[in-house]
Design an enzyme around this catalytic site. Structure first.
Site, mmCIF file in Angstrom:
data_model
loop_
_atom_site.group_PDB
_atom_site.id
_atom_site.type_symbol
_atom_site.label_atom_id
_atom_site.label_comp_id
_atom_site.label_asym_id
_atom_site.label_seq_id
_atom_site.Cartn_x
_atom_site.Cartn_y
_atom_site.Cartn_z
ATOM 1 N N ASN A 9 0.875 -1.173 0.000
ATOM 2 C CA ASN A 9 0.000 0.000 0.000
ATOM 3 C C ASN A 9 0.910 1.219 0.000
ATOM 4 O O ASN A 9 1.459 1.583 1.031
ATOM 5 C CB ASN A 9 -0.894 -0.033 1.250
ATOM 6 N N TRP A 10 1.067 1.804 -1.177
ATOM 7 C CA TRP A 10 2.043 2.894 -1.301
ATOM 8 C C TRP A 10 1.521 4.211 -0.743
ATOM 9 O O TRP A 10 2.252 5.189 -0.660
ATOM 10 C CB TRP A 10 2.453 3.056 -2.764
ATOM 11 N N LYS A 11 0.244 4.267 -0.436
ATOM 12 C CA LYS A 11 -0.367 5.497 0.095
ATOM 13 C C LYS A 11 -0.049 6.675 -0.835
ATOM 14 O O LYS A 11 0.064 6.469 -2.039
ATOM 15 C CB LYS A 11 0.091 5.727 1.540
ATOM 16 N N HIS A 95 -9.464 1.510 4.591
ATOM 17 C CA HIS A 95 -8.202 1.709 5.315
ATOM 18 C C HIS A 95 -8.440 2.691 6.460
ATOM 19 O O HIS A 95 -9.225 3.632 6.318
ATOM 20 C CB HIS A 95 -7.124 2.231 4.366
ATOM 21 N N GLU A 97 -6.816 5.096 7.469
ATOM 22 C CA GLU A 97 -6.573 6.502 7.130
ATOM 23 C C GLU A 97 -7.795 7.108 6.430
ATOM 24 O O GLU A 97 -8.099 8.282 6.595
ATOM 25 C CB GLU A 97 -5.296 6.625 6.277
ATOM 26 N N GLU A 167 -5.566 -4.608 10.496
ATOM 27 C CA GLU A 167 -4.550 -3.588 10.688
ATOM 28 C C GLU A 167 -4.831 -2.813 11.975
ATOM 29 O O GLU A 167 -5.626 -1.859 11.964
ATOM 30 C CB GLU A 167 -4.534 -2.612 9.507
ATOM 31 N N GLY A 173 2.424 2.449 10.646
ATOM 32 C CA GLY A 173 3.399 3.513 10.475
ATOM 33 C C GLY A 173 4.071 3.954 11.762
ATOM 34 O O GLY A 173 4.743 4.981 11.802
ATOM 35 N N SER A 212 3.326 -1.977 10.363
ATOM 36 C CA SER A 212 4.772 -2.054 10.601
ATOM 37 C C SER A 212 5.359 -3.442 10.329
ATOM 38 O O SER A 212 6.267 -3.885 11.031
ATOM 39 C CB SER A 212 5.118 -1.577 12.016
ATOM 40 N N GLY A 233 2.774 -1.016 4.272
ATOM 41 C CA GLY A 233 2.871 0.404 3.963
ATOM 42 C C GLY A 233 4.329 0.802 3.771
ATOM 43 O O GLY A 233 4.931 0.577 2.717
ATOM 44 N N GLY A 234 4.929 1.356 4.807
ATOM 45 C CA GLY A 234 6.292 1.885 4.744
ATOM 46 C C GLY A 234 7.299 0.967 4.066
ATOM 47 O O GLY A 234 8.065 1.406 3.191
HETATM 48 P P1 PGA Z 1 2.729 0.367 7.633
HETATM 49 O O1 PGA Z 1 1.274 0.587 6.985
HETATM 50 O O2 PGA Z 1 3.275 -0.927 7.075
HETATM 51 O O3 PGA Z 1 3.526 1.556 7.216
HETATM 52 O O4 PGA Z 1 2.542 0.280 9.117
HETATM 53 C C1 PGA Z 1 0.414 -0.486 6.761
HETATM 54 C C2 PGA Z 1 -0.862 0.032 6.132
HETATM 55 O O5 PGA Z 1 -1.314 1.115 6.508
HETATM 56 O O6 PGA Z 1 -1.444 -0.630 5.253
#
Ligand code: PGA
Length: 250
Positions: A9-11, A95, A97, A167, A173, A212, A233-234
């Site tokens: 998930n590159w956001k 998600h 976010e 999640e 993050g 994470s 994500g990251g």
């Molecule tokens: P993260 O994000 O790996 O940076 O914690 C995961 C996500 O939000 O899908």
């Protein structure tokens, strides 16, 4: 046997240049990953780049969100048909976010799940509790409420067309990963909830962990009985890290 899935998930990250090199890096290194399925979800505007560079490979791509509307005066939104125009396989829905910054309710997320499914896209449904919710002992309740919104709207069989991602919001993050035991406990709970309605769907549906996940902790997490991969994500923004997780899932 559920095939593990590792989805990036590159956001809202990257530039045209960095996205191209990330796609090429993943493409070059993915050959060793034979068992796990690999997918990337770039920012919408970069999806054509993913299609161009990943067509003909085993790597799938998808969107990070979609509208429940088909077309019209909805500034800033992306329709399912548009994701299909660029051959997306997946689309993330709900998600945290989106739930937090765009006030997406369980009902809206369920409608997004339905819209994706009706268009032949595989929704990746995100569920998870905040730190406050975990500390007040309502993790299962929150996750059940988020999942049940989809089951009530679409029926349990609909889950077979998608993927669930657990999640925990406090792990996204933050560098604070859920321990494999903590994650497994919730994954098992989610599967048991589905099993109450359909043992067959529960057995088949993939439940990814997100929050994470890194090459260093992926193997232990994905090694748990009910953890079928990761939503990353990251660590999906560097080809080497992402491929390290894919290899762990392999
Ligand atoms: P993260 O994000 O790996 O940076 O914690 C995961 C996500 O939000 O899908």
């Amino acid at each position: 046997m559920r095939r593990p899935l590792v989805a990036g998930n590159w956001k809202m990250n990257g530039s045209l240049e960095s996205v191209r090199s990330l796609l090429d890096g993943i493409k070059a290194g993915v050959g060793a990953v034979t068992n796990a399925e690999v997918a990337v979800c770039p920012t919408a505007i970069f999806i054509p780049e993913a299609q161009q560079r990943l067509s003909g490979t085993e790597i799938a791509w998808g969107g990070q969100d979609l509208s429940t509307e088909t077309s019209g005066a909805y500034t800033g939104e992306v329709a399912a048909s548009m994701l299909n125009d660029f051959a997306c396989k997946y689309v993330i829905v709900g998600h945290s976010e989106r739930r937090t910054y765009h006030n997406e309710s369980d009902d809206l997320v369920a409608k997004k799940f339905a819209t994706a499914r009706a268009a032949g896209l595989a929704p990746i449904l995100c569920v998870g509790e905040t730190l406050e919710e975990r500390e007040s002992g309502v993790t299962n309740e929150v996750v059940a409420r988020q999942l049940n919104a989809v089951i009530e709207l679409e029926g349990v069989a609909a889950l077979a067309d998608g993927v669930i991602a657990y999640e925990p919001v406090w792990a996204i993050g933050t560098g604070k990963t859920a321990t494999p035991e903590q994650a497994q406990e919730v994954h098992a709970f989610i599967r048991s909830l589905v099993a109450e309605k359909s043992a067959e769907v529960a057995e088949g549906v993939r439940i990814l962990y997100g929050g994470s996940m890194k090459p260093g902790n992926a193997k232990e997490l994905i090694g748990k009985a009910d953890i079928d991969g990761g939503l990353i994500g990251g660590a999906s923004l560097a080809a080497e890290d992402f491929l390290g997780i894919c290899t762990a899932a392999n």
